[in-house]
Design a protein around this motif. Structure first.
Motif, PDB file in Angstrom:
ATOM      1  N   ALA A   1       0.828  -1.203   0.000  1.00 32.77           N
ATOM      2  CA  ALA A   1       0.000   0.000   0.000  1.00 32.77           C
ATOM      3  C   ALA A   1       0.864   1.256   0.000  1.00 32.77           C
ATOM      4  O   ALA A   1       1.899   1.327   0.669  1.00 32.77           O
ATOM      5  CB  ALA A   1      -0.931   0.001   1.206  1.00 32.77           C
ATOM      6  N   ASP A   2       0.450   2.261  -0.770  1.00 32.69           N
ATOM      7  CA  ASP A   2       1.181   3.520  -0.854  1.00 32.69           C
ATOM      8  C   ASP A   2       1.134   4.240   0.493  1.00 32.69           C
ATOM      9  O   ASP A   2       0.161   4.141   1.239  1.00 32.69           O
ATOM     10  CB  ASP A   2       0.554   4.396  -1.944  1.00 32.69           C
ATOM     11  N   SER A   3       2.204   4.982   0.791  1.00 33.36           N
ATOM     12  CA  SER A   3       2.289   5.652   2.090  1.00 33.36           C
ATOM     13  C   SER A   3       1.248   6.749   2.252  1.00 33.36           C
ATOM     14  O   SER A   3       0.825   7.064   3.369  1.00 33.36           O
ATOM     15  CB  SER A   3       3.693   6.255   2.281  1.00 33.36           C
ATOM     16  N   GLU A   4       0.806   7.366   1.139  1.00 35.00           N
ATOM     17  CA  GLU A   4      -0.224   8.409   1.215  1.00 35.00           C
ATOM     18  C   GLU A   4      -1.607   7.840   0.907  1.00 35.00           C
ATOM     19  O   GLU A   4      -2.566   8.147   1.596  1.00 35.00           O
ATOM     20  CB  GLU A   4       0.125   9.539   0.245  1.00 35.00           C
ATOM     21  N   HIS A   5      -1.685   7.046  -0.147  1.00 30.28           N
ATOM     22  CA  HIS A   5      -2.960   6.407  -0.502  1.00 30.28           C
ATOM     23  C   HIS A   5      -2.967   5.025   0.152  1.00 30.28           C
ATOM     24  O   HIS A   5      -2.706   3.999  -0.480  1.00 30.28           O
ATOM     25  CB  HIS A   5      -3.088   6.289  -2.022  1.00 30.28           C
ATOM     26  N   ILE A   6      -3.273   5.003   1.436  1.00 31.95           N
ATOM     27  CA  ILE A   6      -3.029   3.822   2.260  1.00 31.95           C
ATOM     28  C   ILE A   6      -3.908   2.626   1.914  1.00 31.95           C
ATOM     29  O   ILE A   6      -3.612   1.511   2.318  1.00 31.95           O
ATOM     30  CB  ILE A   6      -3.178   4.162   3.762  1.00 31.95           C
ATOM     31  N   SER A   7      -4.980   2.832   1.163  1.00 35.93           N
ATOM     32  CA  SER A   7      -5.838   1.700   0.793  1.00 35.93           C
ATOM     33  C   SER A   7      -5.697   1.366  -0.684  1.00 35.93           C
ATOM     34  O   SER A   7      -6.531   0.664  -1.247  1.00 35.93           O
ATOM     35  CB  SER A   7      -7.304   2.026   1.116  1.00 35.93           C
ATOM     36  N   SER A   8      -4.615   1.859  -1.311  1.00 38.31           N
ATOM     37  CA  SER A   8      -4.432   1.657  -2.744  1.00 38.31           C
ATOM     38  C   SER A   8      -3.041   1.149  -3.069  1.00 38.31           C
ATOM     39  O   SER A   8      -2.094   1.344  -2.306  1.00 38.31           O
ATOM     40  CB  SER A   8      -4.666   2.974  -3.500  1.00 38.31           C
ATOM     41  N   TYR A   9      -2.941   0.492  -4.229  1.00 37.43           N
ATOM     42  CA  TYR A   9      -1.654   0.092  -4.776  1.00 37.43           C
ATOM     43  C   TYR A   9      -1.259   1.083  -5.871  1.00 37.43           C
ATOM     44  O   TYR A   9      -2.114   1.543  -6.632  1.00 37.43           O
ATOM     45  CB  TYR A   9      -1.713  -1.311  -5.373  1.00 37.43           C
ATOM     46  N   ARG A  10       0.018   1.353  -5.945  1.00 35.40           N
ATOM     47  CA  ARG A  10       0.554   2.204  -7.013  1.00 35.40           C
ATOM     48  C   ARG A  10       0.657   1.380  -8.293  1.00 35.40           C
ATOM     49  O   ARG A  10       1.215   0.278  -8.298  1.00 35.40           O
ATOM     50  CB  ARG A  10       1.921   2.729  -6.605  1.00 35.40           C
ATOM     51  N   VAL A  11       0.129   1.932  -9.375  1.00 35.99           N
ATOM     52  CA  VAL A  11       0.141   1.250 -10.669  1.00 35.99           C
ATOM     53  C   VAL A  11       0.790   2.175 -11.702  1.00 35.99           C
ATOM     54  O   VAL A  11       0.460   3.361 -11.790  1.00 35.99           O
ATOM     55  CB  VAL A  11      -1.294   0.888 -11.125  1.00 35.99           C
ATOM     56  N   GLU A  12       1.714   1.610 -12.489  1.00 39.27           N
ATOM     57  CA  GLU A  12       2.398   2.392 -13.516  1.00 39.27           C
ATOM     58  C   GLU A  12       2.140   1.800 -14.894  1.00 39.27           C
ATOM     59  O   GLU A  12       2.166   0.574 -15.071  1.00 39.27           O
ATOM     60  CB  GLU A  12       3.900   2.436 -13.250  1.00 39.27           C
ATOM     61  N   ILE A  13       1.918   2.682 -15.849  1.00 39.01           N
ATOM     62  CA  ILE A  13       1.720   2.291 -17.245  1.00 39.01           C
ATOM     63  C   ILE A  13       2.718   3.079 -18.082  1.00 39.01           C
ATOM     64  O   ILE A  13       2.715   4.319 -18.066  1.00 39.01           O
ATOM     65  CB  ILE A  13       0.279   2.595 -17.723  1.00 39.01           C
ATOM     66  N   TYR A  14       3.595   2.368 -18.797  1.00 40.33           N
ATOM     67  CA  TYR A  14       4.567   3.033 -19.659  1.00 40.33           C
ATOM     68  C   TYR A  14       3.953   3.263 -21.037  1.00 40.33           C
ATOM     69  O   TYR A  14       3.278   2.389 -21.581  1.00 40.33           O
ATOM     70  CB  TYR A  14       5.833   2.201 -19.790  1.00 40.33           C
ATOM     71  N   VAL A  15       4.218   4.442 -21.582  1.00 37.19           N
ATOM     72  CA  VAL A  15       3.629   4.846 -22.857  1.00 37.19           C
ATOM     73  C   VAL A  15       4.753   5.186 -23.847  1.00 37.19           C
ATOM     74  O   VAL A  15       5.537   6.101 -23.591  1.00 37.19           O
ATOM     75  CB  VAL A  15       2.711   6.071 -22.676  1.00 37.19           C
ATOM     76  N   PRO A  16       4.856   4.470 -24.972  1.00 33.23           N
ATOM     77  CA  PRO A  16       5.915   4.761 -25.950  1.00 33.23           C
ATOM     78  C   PRO A  16       5.557   5.934 -26.862  1.00 33.23           C
ATOM     79  O   PRO A  16       4.388   6.346 -26.943  1.00 33.23           O
ATOM     80  CB  PRO A  16       6.009   3.461 -26.750  1.00 33.23           C
ATOM     81  N   ASN A  17       6.575   6.469 -27.523  1.00 28.95           N
ATOM     82  CA  ASN A  17       6.386   7.482 -28.570  1.00 28.95           C
ATOM     83  C   ASN A  17       5.541   8.675 -28.113  1.00 28.95           C
ATOM     84  O   ASN A  17       4.566   9.052 -28.776  1.00 28.95           O
ATOM     85  CB  ASN A  17       5.743   6.845 -29.812  1.00 28.95           C
ATOM     86  N   VAL A  18       5.910   9.239 -26.987  1.00 32.11           N
ATOM     87  CA  VAL A  18       5.162  10.378 -26.452  1.00 32.11           C
ATOM     88  C   VAL A  18       5.587  11.659 -27.183  1.00 32.11           C
ATOM     89  O   VAL A  18       6.774  11.945 -27.316  1.00 32.11           O
ATOM     90  CB  VAL A  18       5.407  10.535 -24.939  1.00 32.11           C
ATOM     91  N   LYS A  19       4.603  12.420 -27.638  1.00 30.34           N
ATOM     92  CA  LYS A  19       4.885  13.677 -28.325  1.00 30.34           C
ATOM     93  C   LYS A  19       4.724  14.887 -27.403  1.00 30.34           C
ATOM     94  O   LYS A  19       5.328  15.931 -27.628  1.00 30.34           O
ATOM     95  CB  LYS A  19       3.967  13.820 -29.538  1.00 30.34           C
ATOM     96  N   LYS A  20       3.888  14.735 -26.374  1.00 30.15           N
ATOM     97  CA  LYS A  20       3.642  15.863 -25.475  1.00 30.15           C
ATOM     98  C   LYS A  20       3.545  15.364 -24.043  1.00 30.15           C
ATOM     99  O   LYS A  20       2.639  14.598 -23.703  1.00 30.15           O
ATOM    100  CB  LYS A  20       2.352  16.577 -25.877  1.00 30.15           C
ATOM    101  N   PHE A  21       4.486  15.797 -23.210  1.00 34.43           N
ATOM    102  CA  PHE A  21       4.501  15.408 -21.806  1.00 34.43           C
ATOM    103  C   PHE A  21       3.721  16.412 -20.950  1.00 34.43           C
ATOM    104  O   PHE A  21       3.325  17.477 -21.420  1.00 34.43           O
ATOM    105  CB  PHE A  21       5.942  15.320 -21.301  1.00 34.43           C
ATOM    106  N   SER A  22       3.538  16.024 -19.694  1.00 37.67           N
ATOM    107  CA  SER A  22       2.926  16.870 -18.660  1.00 37.67           C
ATOM    108  C   SER A  22       1.486  17.253 -18.978  1.00 37.67           C
ATOM    109  O   SER A  22       1.000  18.288 -18.525  1.00 37.67           O
ATOM    110  CB  SER A  22       3.771  18.143 -18.435  1.00 37.67           C
ATOM    111  N   ARG A  23       0.793  16.433 -19.733  1.00 34.90           N
ATOM    112  CA  ARG A  23      -0.630  16.677 -19.990  1.00 34.90           C
ATOM    113  C   ARG A  23      -1.463  15.662 -19.204  1.00 34.90           C
ATOM    114  O   ARG A  23      -1.011  14.549 -18.910  1.00 34.90           O
ATOM    115  CB  ARG A  23      -0.959  16.581 -21.483  1.00 34.90           C
ATOM    116  N   LEU A  24      -2.668  16.042 -18.851  1.00 38.42           N
ATOM    117  CA  LEU A  24      -3.555  15.183 -18.095  1.00 38.42           C
ATOM    118  C   LEU A  24      -4.194  14.160 -19.028  1.00 38.42           C
ATOM    119  O   LEU A  24      -4.698  14.510 -20.099  1.00 38.42           O
ATOM    120  CB  LEU A  24      -4.644  16.007 -17.403  1.00 38.42           C
ATOM    121  N   VAL A  25      -4.145  12.898 -18.624  1.00 35.29           N
ATOM    122  CA  VAL A  25      -4.670  11.810 -19.451  1.00 35.29           C
ATOM    123  C   VAL A  25      -5.767  11.063 -18.689  1.00 35.29           C
ATOM    124  O   VAL A  25      -5.620  10.762 -17.510  1.00 35.29           O
ATOM    125  CB  VAL A  25      -3.535  10.820 -19.830  1.00 35.29           C
ATOM    126  N   LYS A  26      -6.849  10.810 -19.386  1.00 33.73           N
ATOM    127  CA  LYS A  26      -7.927  10.000 -18.821  1.00 33.73           C
ATOM    128  C   LYS A  26      -7.626   8.535 -19.089  1.00 33.73           C
ATOM    129  O   LYS A  26      -7.326   8.144 -20.221  1.00 33.73           O
ATOM    130  CB  LYS A  26      -9.269  10.391 -19.489  1.00 33.73           C
TER     131      LYS A  26
END
Length: 235
Positions: free
Chosen positions: A206-231
């Protein structure tokens, strides 16, 4: 009938999990000084750009380089002395008129020289490492921020600059522990478009801040624009 309709809506909502995350570089680094020294070169022109085997920061290594050269010369002299004294010892061992004390004394000369050689080799290795650590190059990362200028004096741990790996992007979300199994085999939709992406990492603590959640990561190739919000949807 109304009750059944409500149950179906609830069921569909549960299995179309929606999250939002900022698309960030796959790795971000804070490069800190490993040794002390005066900054003699700070490449401010590369700030905000992508490096290409580029020198970013250089610390003064003049004294280390002189010391290295002299220590290498000293090592050569020690090796010559070892060769001479070693031959003397080997000859002395064969002379019956020489006492054990004389032979041991000559053997100790060789041992002491071998110890001096080992010390010189260690010093050379340390000097080479120090010189290397005073010249910081970046292969192809994006240089985000340079924190020091020419003339600054830094000590170990001083932040020199930050860099980011733009080879791919990373989306980080926090999924309730109870929902982890339900999303593992689902399709991932980004901004309402189906992708062929898969979950890259699930941190099963469990994450130290989100104590009831697991941290999940998704890698995305060929990114053209960083720092944008994604749904992000799993369905």
């Amino acid at each position: 009938m109304k009750y059944l309709f409500f149950v179906l809506i609830s069921f569909n909502f549960m299995f179309a999990s929606v999250f939002y995350a900022k698309l960030e570089p796959v790795e971000s680094y804070k490069v800190k000084a490993a040794v002390s020294g005066k900054v003699i070169y700070s490449n401010e022109d590369i700030e905000g750009k992508r490096a290409n085997n580029t020198l970013v920061i250089k610390l003064d290594s003049f004294v280390d380089e002189v010391d290295l050269k002299q220590t290498q010369n000293k090592l050569e002299a020690i090796q010559t002395m070892i060769d001479i004294e070693g031959k003397n010892y080997n000859r002395m061992k064969k002379v019956s008129s020489k006492s054990d004390f004389e032979k041991d004394t000559q053997r100790l000369k060789v041992i002491n020289l071998e110890t001096s050689k080992a010390d010189a080799l260690i010093k050379i290795a340390n000097l080479k490492d120090s010189i290397k650590n005073k010249k910081l190059l970046e292969k192809n990362n994006y240089i985000y921020n340079i924190s020091v200028k020419n003339g600054d004096y830094v000590t170990p741990g001083t932040l020199l600059y930050e860099s980011k790996d733009l080879s791919q992007g990373k989306l980080t979300i926090f999924v309730p522990i109870a929902d982890i199994e339900s999303i593992k085999n689902k399709n991932i939709y980004l901004d309402d478009k189906k992708s062929d992406l898969k979950i890259t990492k699930i941190y099963i603590v469990a994450d130290s801040e989100h104590i009831s959640s697991y941290r999940v990561e998704i890698y995305v190739p060929n990114v053209k624009k960083f720092s944008r919000l994604v749904k992000i949807e799993f369905k």
